[in-house]
Design a protein around this motif. Structure first.
Motif, PDB file in Angstrom:
ATOM      1  N   ASN A 201       0.824  -1.212   0.000  1.00 57.10           N
ATOM      2  CA  ASN A 201       0.000   0.000   0.000  1.00 57.10           C
ATOM      3  C   ASN A 201       0.859   1.263   0.000  1.00 57.10           C
ATOM      4  OD1 ASN A 201      -2.677   1.081   0.149  1.00 57.10           O
ATOM      5  ND2 ASN A 201      -2.258   1.668   2.279  1.00 57.10           N
ATOM      6  N   LYS A 202       2.188   1.080   0.031  1.00 55.13           N
ATOM      7  CA  LYS A 202       3.122   2.213   0.094  1.00 55.13           C
ATOM      8  C   LYS A 202       2.855   3.092   1.313  1.00 55.13           C
ATOM      9  CE  LYS A 202       5.957   1.678  -3.311  1.00 55.13           C
ATOM     10  NZ  LYS A 202       6.619   0.539  -2.611  1.00 55.13           N
ATOM     11  N   THR A 203       2.406   2.463   2.410  1.00 54.38           N
ATOM     12  CA  THR A 203       2.148   3.206   3.633  1.00 54.38           C
ATOM     13  C   THR A 203       3.474   3.552   4.316  1.00 54.38           C
ATOM     14  OG1 THR A 203       0.034   2.122   3.971  1.00 54.38           O
ATOM     15  CG2 THR A 203       1.076   3.043   5.923  1.00 54.38           C
ATOM     16  N   ALA A 204       3.585   4.799   4.725  1.00 51.27           N
ATOM     17  CA  ALA A 204       4.746   5.191   5.528  1.00 51.27           C
ATOM     18  C   ALA A 204       4.438   4.883   6.979  1.00 51.27           C
ATOM     19  CB  ALA A 204       5.017   6.683   5.352  1.00 51.27           C
ATOM     20  N   ILE A 205       5.384   4.235   7.672  1.00 46.00           N
ATOM     21  CA  ILE A 205       5.122   3.830   9.053  1.00 46.00           C
ATOM     22  C   ILE A 205       6.185   4.409   9.974  1.00 46.00           C
ATOM     23  CG2 ILE A 205       4.871   1.866  10.637  1.00 46.00           C
ATOM     24  CD1 ILE A 205       3.954   0.201   8.255  1.00 46.00           C
ATOM     25  N   VAL A 206       5.720   5.059  11.056  1.00 46.03           N
ATOM     26  CA  VAL A 206       6.646   5.469  12.106  1.00 46.03           C
ATOM     27  C   VAL A 206       6.208   4.748  13.364  1.00 46.03           C
ATOM     28  CG1 VAL A 206       7.600   7.350  13.458  1.00 46.03           C
ATOM     29  CG2 VAL A 206       6.974   7.730  11.062  1.00 46.03           C
ATOM     30  N   MET A 207       7.132   3.997  13.955  1.00 47.42           N
ATOM     31  CA  MET A 207       6.763   3.156  15.076  1.00 47.42           C
ATOM     32  C   MET A 207       7.721   3.375  16.229  1.00 47.42           C
ATOM     33  SD  MET A 207       6.067  -0.898  15.065  1.00 47.42           S
ATOM     34  CE  MET A 207       7.521  -1.399  14.199  1.00 47.42           C
ATOM     35  N   VAL A 208       7.138   3.624  17.411  1.00 47.32           N
ATOM     36  CA  VAL A 208       7.938   3.694  18.626  1.00 47.32           C
ATOM     37  C   VAL A 208       7.987   2.300  19.210  1.00 47.32           C
ATOM     38  CG1 VAL A 208       8.013   4.577  20.985  1.00 47.32           C
ATOM     39  CG2 VAL A 208       7.293   6.077  19.116  1.00 47.32           C
ATOM     40  N   THR A 209       9.144   1.833  19.620  1.00 48.59           N
ATOM     41  CA  THR A 209       9.185   0.512  20.248  1.00 48.59           C
ATOM     42  C   THR A 209      10.391   0.382  21.167  1.00 48.59           C
ATOM     43  OG1 THR A 209       9.075  -1.858  19.866  1.00 48.59           O
ATOM     44  CG2 THR A 209      10.483  -0.613  18.387  1.00 48.59           C
ATOM     45  N   HIS A 210      10.251  -0.491  22.148  1.00 51.81           N
ATOM     46  CA  HIS A 210      11.386  -0.855  22.994  1.00 51.81           C
ATOM     47  C   HIS A 210      11.805  -2.285  22.696  1.00 51.81           C
ATOM     48  CE1 HIS A 210      11.399   2.707  25.386  1.00 51.81           C
ATOM     49  NE2 HIS A 210      10.129   2.578  25.698  1.00 51.81           N
ATOM     50  N   ASP A 211      11.117  -2.870  21.702  1.00 52.22           N
ATOM     51  CA  ASP A 211      11.210  -4.302  21.445  1.00 52.22           C
ATOM     52  C   ASP A 211      12.307  -4.579  20.415  1.00 52.22           C
ATOM     53  OD1 ASP A 211      10.805  -6.924  21.036  1.00 52.22           O
ATOM     54  OD2 ASP A 211       8.665  -6.770  20.541  1.00 52.22           O
ATOM     55  N   ASN A 212      13.460  -5.066  20.899  1.00 53.07           N
ATOM     56  CA  ASN A 212      14.606  -5.286  20.005  1.00 53.07           C
ATOM     57  C   ASN A 212      14.341  -6.344  18.943  1.00 53.07           C
ATOM     58  OD1 ASN A 212      16.216  -3.376  21.216  1.00 53.07           O
ATOM     59  ND2 ASN A 212      16.846  -4.802  22.836  1.00 53.07           N
ATOM     60  N   LYS A 213      13.357  -7.253  19.242  1.00 51.92           N
ATOM     61  CA  LYS A 213      13.111  -8.366  18.323  1.00 51.92           C
ATOM     62  C   LYS A 213      12.493  -7.912  17.008  1.00 51.92           C
ATOM     63  CE  LYS A 213      10.635 -10.607  21.403  1.00 51.92           C
ATOM     64  NZ  LYS A 213      10.832  -9.753  22.607  1.00 51.92           N
ATOM     65  N   ILE A 214      11.940  -6.723  16.962  1.00 50.29           N
ATOM     66  CA  ILE A 214      11.273  -6.324  15.726  1.00 50.29           C
ATOM     67  C   ILE A 214      12.032  -5.233  14.970  1.00 50.29           C
ATOM     68  CG2 ILE A 214       8.994  -7.012  16.534  1.00 50.29           C
ATOM     69  CD1 ILE A 214       8.392  -4.084  17.068  1.00 50.29           C
ATOM     70  N   LEU A 215      13.234  -4.943  15.438  1.00 51.46           N
ATOM     71  CA  LEU A 215      13.984  -3.873  14.779  1.00 51.46           C
ATOM     72  C   LEU A 215      14.288  -4.220  13.320  1.00 51.46           C
ATOM     73  CD1 LEU A 215      16.508  -2.779  17.548  1.00 51.46           C
ATOM     74  CD2 LEU A 215      14.261  -1.850  16.977  1.00 51.46           C
ATOM     75  N   ASP A 216      14.288  -5.546  12.996  1.00 50.63           N
ATOM     76  CA  ASP A 216      14.681  -5.983  11.654  1.00 50.63           C
ATOM     77  C   ASP A 216      13.760  -5.494  10.557  1.00 50.63           C
ATOM     78  OD1 ASP A 216      12.968  -7.892  13.144  1.00 50.63           O
ATOM     79  OD2 ASP A 216      12.834  -8.830  11.163  1.00 50.63           O
ATOM     80  N   ILE A 217      12.512  -5.112  10.872  1.00 51.85           N
ATOM     81  CA  ILE A 217      11.626  -4.680   9.783  1.00 51.85           C
ATOM     82  C   ILE A 217      11.884  -3.228   9.390  1.00 51.85           C
ATOM     83  CG2 ILE A 217       9.811  -6.268  10.542  1.00 51.85           C
ATOM     84  CD1 ILE A 217       8.210  -3.557  11.130  1.00 51.85           C
ATOM     85  N   ALA A 218      12.696  -2.533  10.165  1.00 54.17           N
ATOM     86  CA  ALA A 218      12.860  -1.103   9.919  1.00 54.17           C
ATOM     87  C   ALA A 218      13.720  -0.834   8.685  1.00 54.17           C
ATOM     88  CB  ALA A 218      13.495  -0.450  11.141  1.00 54.17           C
ATOM     89  N   ASP A 219      13.303   0.130   7.881  1.00 51.83           N
ATOM     90  CA  ASP A 219      14.183   0.652   6.844  1.00 51.83           C
ATOM     91  C   ASP A 219      15.188   1.594   7.472  1.00 51.83           C
ATOM     92  OD1 ASP A 219      12.839  -0.590   4.648  1.00 51.83           O
ATOM     93  OD2 ASP A 219      11.206   0.850   4.970  1.00 51.83           O
ATOM     94  N   ARG A 220      14.759   2.194   8.592  1.00 55.20           N
ATOM     95  CA  ARG A 220      15.615   3.173   9.237  1.00 55.20           C
ATOM     96  C   ARG A 220      15.296   3.202  10.723  1.00 55.20           C
ATOM     97  NH1 ARG A 220      15.572   9.416   8.090  1.00 55.20           N
ATOM     98  NH2 ARG A 220      13.510   8.821   7.339  1.00 55.20           N
ATOM     99  N   ILE A 221      16.316   3.366  11.529  1.00 56.73           N
ATOM    100  CA  ILE A 221      16.107   3.469  12.972  1.00 56.73           C
ATOM    101  C   ILE A 221      16.650   4.807  13.431  1.00 56.73           C
ATOM    102  CG2 ILE A 221      16.673   2.477  15.224  1.00 56.73           C
ATOM    103  CD1 ILE A 221      16.911  -0.233  13.846  1.00 56.73           C
ATOM    104  N   VAL A 222      15.805   5.587  14.101  1.00 59.54           N
ATOM    105  CA  VAL A 222      16.284   6.859  14.639  1.00 59.54           C
ATOM    106  C   VAL A 222      16.075   6.843  16.143  1.00 59.54           C
ATOM    107  CG1 VAL A 222      15.904   8.220  12.554  1.00 59.54           C
ATOM    108  CG2 VAL A 222      14.052   7.942  14.208  1.00 59.54           C
ATOM    109  N   LYS A 223      16.846   7.663  16.841  1.00 61.88           N
ATOM    110  CA  LYS A 223      16.817   7.629  18.282  1.00 61.88           C
ATOM    111  C   LYS A 223      16.604   9.035  18.830  1.00 61.88           C
ATOM    112  CE  LYS A 223      19.134   4.995  21.760  1.00 61.88           C
ATOM    113  NZ  LYS A 223      20.380   4.516  22.306  1.00 61.88           N
ATOM    114  N   LEU A 224      15.719   9.150  19.818  1.00 57.69           N
ATOM    115  CA  LEU A 224      15.510  10.428  20.481  1.00 57.69           C
ATOM    116  C   LEU A 224      16.249  10.385  21.804  1.00 57.69           C
ATOM    117  CD1 LEU A 224      11.806  11.677  20.386  1.00 57.69           C
ATOM    118  CD2 LEU A 224      13.855  12.932  19.715  1.00 57.69           C
ATOM    119  N   GLU A 225      17.061  11.429  22.043  1.00 57.48           N
ATOM    120  CA  GLU A 225      17.712  11.502  23.338  1.00 57.48           C
ATOM    121  C   GLU A 225      17.554  12.902  23.879  1.00 57.48           C
ATOM    122  OE1 GLU A 225      21.672  10.004  22.986  1.00 57.48           O
ATOM    123  OE2 GLU A 225      20.904   7.939  23.093  1.00 57.48           O
TER     124      GLU A 225
END
Ligand SMILES: Nc1ncnc2c1ncn2[C@@H]1O[C@H](COP(=O)(O)OP(=O)(O)OP(=O)(O)O)[C@@H](O)[C@H]1O
Ligand SMILES: [Mg+2]
Lengths: 231, 386
Positions: A201-225
């Motif tokens: 569907n070409k949906t853009a997804i932004v997901m907050v997570t603490h779950d390391n097991k699902i990081l593999d689906i990310a095209d990009r990982i960004v971090k807020l500090e």
């Protein structure tokens, strides 16, 4: 429709403060972020770093104070409330708390997510129910269609909320810890759904997570500090 | 229709808590019954004043210019009424004599005000069936017919007569026997109604000019245009008399009592209290409904539902409450009216216009309360909930 290449989210120099006077506290510091259609971005960061704040601003739930925030090619800082309401209809939002209506069963809760989309409403009851049941099956709740939230477990409620956000196949999906209440298996199912949505569907997804097991689906990982974004 | 495609959120929300729904309906229904009760009593008080006039045996009434109300009419010469005879469209006239006397209860020696109506037994001005049935009793010398609806202070007239016994008393110092009963109903004019023949009336009011009458009832030819005859008679009879239709005379009677009594105000306040109770109940229920579901409403706003949509859910709930509560309260009120009518002898009847008025008012009031209850919703910022 917008051209294929146009970004779905464009944030530049976004700052945000909470409180007034002495209480005034900066929670977002010159955020820059661009998300393309079909792209999955995972947002990490410690508790209190501003992840939910950023997500609600992108979803048009909180108005921007300083900088620029564009979704669907529209500047949210300048848009009217009416237009903001319309933009929210194009966004699927999965909240950190499930926020289901206790007086509606699972199917009716999901239907609320569909009825807000005019095209779906036009298709009528039968088509909408069909779609609701389909999405509920996809999140593994095919047997719980007529259950009220009070009769569902925490993880099941979370999945109804996910179905509600996915039902209208939004172009933009914002998810605030969607798998927090789920076990490994159903968490994986949900993540697969996200991936299919982004691909088909070409949906853009932004997901907050603490779950390391699902990081593999990310095209990009960004971090807020402490309110600042680090790639 | 988009409406029927949507999930009926308002109804689902209300019916999700059936006990609370029942309590809300009971509250609104109670308020409605309160309003109906007040309207029934005040309406009954005023409508009852029409009853003698409703029984007029004709369509027009000739009254003196100085007429104020049925209980205090001025008189005019019978010859003036006879002038009307032979007029085009007029079939006949019946004179009505009216006067008040003290009635003495022979058992308690208590006296009560009585309204005496003198009619011509062969051509009575009132259409009561008892008058035709008891024409010979009516003509008996020194006798009267007695209204069953009269106050009990008159004495056990009704029970004695119904047991076939005689009842006699003193009226204006004269020995009078009650020769029969009729059913008319009391007015503010007196606590006892009596009907008697013209000659007996003269006997009871010896100081009056035998030619003096109070009201002339005019019967029209079939097919005659009442308002046309009325205006022509008004011209012919001149300024000392006036000709009214019987309906106009009824209205005038009601108007007189509305002007000269404060029941309207008293019961009006009662109506206000009733409606306020309903409004407050609905406000309370919906206000707590909003408070309990605030984060869900915020979620709906976050999903893209407009303020108007979210507010309209609450308004719909108030309309549902008003509508569902109405029918039961209408039925209860209609039953209550029957009890009231028996207990007070007043003319208390449910009318379509009264039911429609109360329904419209509840609907407006409930949706107003619903609107007030949504103040929190209208200010609600979805972001504050997450
Ligand atoms: N409505 C508000 N008013 C004032 N301060 C707020 C408000 N909402 C959040 N904050 C503050 O802003 C900061 C960021 O909050 P936010 O909810 O974005 O954190 P988060 O990264 O989502 O944390 P978590 O992982 O625990 O959900 C926190 O310090 C919080 O106290
Ligand atoms: Mg958060």
């Amino acid at each position: 429709m917008m051209p294929e290449s146009a970004p779905l989210i464009e944030i530049s120099n976004l700052n945000h403060w909470f409180g007034d006077g002495d209480q005034r506290k900066q929670v977002l510091r010159s955020i820059n972020l661009t998300v393309q259609p079909g792209e999955i971005t995972i947002l990490l960061g410690p508790s209190g770093s501003g992840k939910t704040t950023l997500l609600t601003m992108v979803g048009g739930l909180r108005s921007a104070q300083d900088g620029s925030l564009r979704i669907f090619n529209e500047e949210l800082r300048e848009t009217s409330t009416t237009n903001l309401t319309k933009l929210r209809r194009k966004v699927g939002f999965i909240f950190q708390a499930h926020n289901l209506m206790p007086y509606l069963n699972a199917q009716q809760n999901v239907r609320l997510g569909l009825e807000v989309v005019p095209e779906w409403l036009d298709r009528g009851q039968a088509a909408m129910n069909e779609r609701c049941n389909e999405v509920l099956r996809q999140v593994g709740l095919g047997e719980r269609i007529e259950y009220y939230p009070a009769k569902l477990s925490g993880g099941q409620k979370q999945r109804v909320a996910i179905a509600r956000a996915l039902a209208g196949s939004p172009q933009l999906l914002l998810a605030d810890e969607p798998t927090a209440a789920l076990d490994k298996e159903s968490g994986r199912d949900v993540v697969d759904l996200f991936r299919n949505l982004a691909r088909d569907n070409k949906t853009a997804i932004v997901m907050v997570t603490h779950d390391n097991k699902i990081l593999d689906i990310a095209d990009r990982i960004v971090k807020l500090e402490q309110g600042s974004l680090v790639e | 229709m988009k409406l029927f495609k949507r999930t009926p959120i308002a109804w689902l929300q209300l019916s999700h808590r059936p006990l609370r729904l029942a309590a809300a309906l009971a509250g609104v229904g109670f308020a409605n019954v309160l309003v109906f009760f007040q309207l029934g009593l005040s309406g009954g008080l005023y409508d009852s004043q029409k009853r003698p006039i409703q029984q007029f045996n004709g369509s027009l009434a000739v009254i003196p210019r100085r007429y104020t109300n049925f209980g205090e009419p001025a008189g005019f010469p019978r010859s003036r009424l006879l002038q009307v005879l032979g007029f085009q469209g007029v079939r006949g006239v019946s004179p009505l004599r009216l006067g008040k006397l003290q009635w003495l209860n022979p058992d308690t020696r208590e006296s009560t005000q009585a309204l005496v109506m003198g009619v011509d037994p062969s051509n009575p001005a009132l259409r009561l069936p008892e008058l035709t049935a008891q024409r010979s009793s009516l003509q008996l010398q020194g006798g009267v017919l007695f209204d069953k609806a009269s106050k009990d202070s008159a004495g056990p007239v009704r029970s004695r007569l119904e047991q076939g016994q005689a009842f006699s008393t003193e009226l204006n110092g004269q020995r009078t026997s009650v020769n029969g009963l009729f059913q008319l109903g009391l007015t503010f004019a007196a606590d006892i109604n009596l009907i008697t023949s013209t000659s007996n009336f003269q006997g009871l009011f010896p100081e009056r000019d035998p030619d003096e009458i109070q009201i002339g009832v005019v019967q029209l030819e079939p097919g005659a245009d009442a308002s046309d005859v009325q205006s022509r008679l008004n011209q012919v009879l001149g300024p000392s008399l006036q000709v009214l239709s019987v309906d106009e005379l009824q209205l005038r009677e009601v108007e007189h009592w509305k002007r000269n009594t404060s029941f309207g105000l008293i019961f009006g306040l009662g109506v206000l209290v009733g409606f306020s109770v309903g409004g407050i109940v609905v406000y309370q229920i919906l206000f707590s409904e909003v408070g309990e579901h605030i984060s869900e409403y915020a979620t709906m706003k976050a999903m893209g539902y407009s303020d108007r949509f979210v507010v309209s859910i609450i308004i719909q709930e108030s309309v549902i409450l008003a509508s569902l509560a109405f029918l039961p309260s209408l039925i209860v009120s209609a039953l209550l009216y029957r009890v009231l009518m028996q207990a007070t002898g007043l003319l208390v009847v449910m009318s379509f216009s009264r039911a429609a008025l109360v329904f419209t008012m509840t609907l407006l009031l409930c949706s107003g309360s619903g609107w007030l209850a949504t103040s929190k919703l209208r200010q609600l910022d979805p972001a504050d909930v997450f």
